[in-house]
Design a protein around this motif. Structure first.
Motif, mmCIF file in Angstrom:
data_model
loop_
_atom_site.group_PDB
_atom_site.id
_atom_site.type_symbol
_atom_site.label_atom_id
_atom_site.label_comp_id
_atom_site.label_asym_id
_atom_site.label_seq_id
_atom_site.Cartn_x
_atom_site.Cartn_y
_atom_site.Cartn_z
ATOM 1 N N LEU A 1 -15.254 -62.782 44.939
ATOM 2 C CA LEU A 1 -14.583 -63.375 46.131
ATOM 3 C C LEU A 1 -13.335 -64.074 45.891
ATOM 4 O O LEU A 1 -12.532 -64.376 46.838
ATOM 5 C CB LEU A 1 -15.512 -64.507 46.898
ATOM 6 N N GLU A 2 -13.102 -64.296 44.326
ATOM 7 C CA GLU A 2 -11.851 -64.919 44.198
ATOM 8 C C GLU A 2 -10.551 -64.492 44.633
ATOM 9 O O GLU A 2 -9.662 -65.177 44.919
ATOM 10 C CB GLU A 2 -11.829 -65.172 42.524
ATOM 11 N N PRO A 3 -10.411 -63.021 44.781
ATOM 12 C CA PRO A 3 -9.113 -62.437 45.078
ATOM 13 C C PRO A 3 -9.156 -62.640 46.616
ATOM 14 O O PRO A 3 -7.798 -62.858 47.117
ATOM 15 C CB PRO A 3 -9.328 -60.925 44.952
ATOM 16 N N TYR A 4 -9.899 -62.732 47.225
ATOM 17 C CA TYR A 4 -9.849 -63.342 48.694
ATOM 18 C C TYR A 4 -9.624 -64.714 49.018
ATOM 19 O O TYR A 4 -9.167 -64.850 49.936
ATOM 20 C CB TYR A 4 -11.387 -62.750 49.325
ATOM 21 N N TYR A 5 -10.312 -65.366 48.165
ATOM 22 C CA TYR A 5 -10.024 -67.047 48.310
ATOM 23 C C TYR A 5 -8.510 -66.951 48.135
ATOM 24 O O TYR A 5 -7.764 -67.806 48.749
ATOM 25 C CB TYR A 5 -10.592 -67.856 47.224
ATOM 26 N N ALA A 6 -8.077 -66.431 46.911
ATOM 27 C CA ALA A 6 -6.459 -66.592 46.769
ATOM 28 C C ALA A 6 -5.563 -65.966 47.766
ATOM 29 O O ALA A 6 -4.714 -66.656 48.346
ATOM 30 C CB ALA A 6 -6.379 -66.004 45.444
ATOM 31 N N ARG A 7 -5.975 -64.946 48.655
ATOM 32 C CA ARG A 7 -5.274 -64.111 49.509
ATOM 33 C C ARG A 7 -5.161 -65.240 50.727
ATOM 34 O O ARG A 7 -4.385 -65.414 51.344
ATOM 35 C CB ARG A 7 -5.852 -62.766 50.040
ATOM 36 N N ALA A 8 -6.324 -65.841 51.207
ATOM 37 C CA ALA A 8 -6.734 -66.579 52.240
ATOM 38 C C ALA A 8 -5.797 -67.849 52.089
ATOM 39 O O ALA A 8 -5.065 -68.402 52.844
ATOM 40 C CB ALA A 8 -7.974 -66.977 52.501
ATOM 41 N N GLU A 9 -5.784 -68.480 50.839
ATOM 42 C CA GLU A 9 -5.265 -69.664 50.507
ATOM 43 C C GLU A 9 -3.526 -69.425 50.582
ATOM 44 O O GLU A 9 -3.000 -70.293 51.384
ATOM 45 C CB GLU A 9 -5.278 -70.294 49.001
ATOM 46 N N ASP A 10 -3.203 -68.304 50.375
ATOM 47 C CA ASP A 10 -1.655 -67.852 50.343
ATOM 48 C C ASP A 10 -1.465 -67.559 51.866
ATOM 49 O O ASP A 10 -0.355 -68.145 52.386
ATOM 50 C CB ASP A 10 -1.494 -66.546 49.764
ATOM 51 N N MET A 11 -2.301 -66.914 52.748
ATOM 52 C CA MET A 11 -2.170 -66.686 54.143
ATOM 53 C C MET A 11 -1.978 -67.890 54.901
ATOM 54 O O MET A 11 -1.258 -68.147 55.924
ATOM 55 C CB MET A 11 -3.196 -65.958 54.736
ATOM 56 N N TYR A 12 -2.948 -68.964 54.548
ATOM 57 C CA TYR A 12 -2.877 -70.287 55.305
ATOM 58 C C TYR A 12 -2.227 -71.434 54.646
ATOM 59 O O TYR A 12 -2.357 -72.434 55.080
ATOM 60 C CB TYR A 12 -4.348 -70.738 55.661
ATOM 61 N N HIS A 13 -1.140 -71.053 53.756
ATOM 62 C CA HIS A 13 -0.442 -72.048 53.341
ATOM 63 C C HIS A 13 -1.257 -73.283 52.701
ATOM 64 O O HIS A 13 -0.823 -74.483 52.596
ATOM 65 C CB HIS A 13 0.714 -72.485 54.231
ATOM 66 N N VAL A 14 -2.182 -72.943 51.943
ATOM 67 C CA VAL A 14 -3.242 -74.123 51.432
ATOM 68 C C VAL A 14 -2.349 -74.450 50.189
ATOM 69 O O VAL A 14 -1.868 -73.996 49.291
ATOM 70 C CB VAL A 14 -4.649 -73.403 50.883
ATOM 71 N N HIS A 15 -2.569 -75.910 50.144
ATOM 72 C CA HIS A 15 -2.062 -76.702 49.070
ATOM 73 C C HIS A 15 -2.576 -78.113 49.013
ATOM 74 O O HIS A 15 -3.251 -78.711 49.901
ATOM 75 C CB HIS A 15 -0.497 -76.726 49.288
ATOM 76 N N GLY A 16 -2.138 -78.602 47.857
ATOM 77 C CA GLY A 16 -2.585 -80.110 47.816
ATOM 78 C C GLY A 16 -3.353 -80.604 46.650
ATOM 79 O O GLY A 16 -3.504 -79.492 45.766
ATOM 80 N N LEU A 17 -3.762 -81.815 46.447
ATOM 81 C CA LEU A 17 -4.542 -81.984 45.394
ATOM 82 C C LEU A 17 -6.038 -81.835 45.678
ATOM 83 O O LEU A 17 -6.506 -82.206 46.821
ATOM 84 C CB LEU A 17 -4.211 -83.638 45.061
#
Length: 151
Positions: A118-134
């Motif tokens: 699942l890790e590549p999909y986590y990374a793709r979703a985080e990029d798509m949704y501009h996930v960031h932060g601590l």
């Protein structure tokens, strides 16, 4: 209705909406079926007590467990699903969450897929949704969601 679709997505929430966004440039004919209507824009949308304590937008549905006992499922039916009312945090499961778990009621079996699957999909979703932060929970890799202005 005589129209045929390549893909039919049931629900426009986090899962369905994300899938639709990924399929949009594919050229496929996609239909999204949503049970709910548009959430009315009102001051109560931003009132945490109204939303989470007084359940202003919770469906009045009654569901039944396997023993026939009724319960209130705490679901929202709106275009955009429950993401219309969520806390803007996207979580990754921990790698150990995919393993077998021993607890006082028995054993919860390991998932048939791994964190690495699942890790590549986590990374793709985080990029798509501009996930960031601590990370609030370093083990869970919790991140906060930033929604770009105008969305």
């Amino acid at each position: 209705m005589d129209k045929r679709f390549d893909v039919i997505i049931i629900g426009s929430g986090a899962g369905g909406g994300t899938l639709a966004r990924c399929l949009a440039p594919s050229g496929k004919s996609v239909l999204i079926l949503e049970r709910g209507d548009w959430l009315k824009r009102e001051a109560h949308n931003w009132d945490a007590a109204a939303v989470f304590e007084h359940n202003r937008y919770i469906s009045s549905d009654t569901w039944y467990d396997r023993n026939g006992r009724p319960f209130q499922p705490q679901v929202h039916y709106f275009v955009g699903g429950a993401t219309k009312l969520f806390g803007a945090a996207l979580y990754r499961l921990r790698e150990r969450d995919f393993a077998e778990l021993h607890h006082h009621d028995g054993i919860s079996p390991a998932w048939p897929i791994s964190y690495q699957d699942l890790e590549p999909y986590y990374a793709r979703a985080e990029d798509m949704y501009h996930v960031h932060g601590l990370r609030a929970d370093r083990a869970a890799l919790q991140w906060t969601l930033s929604v770009p202005a105008g969305l």
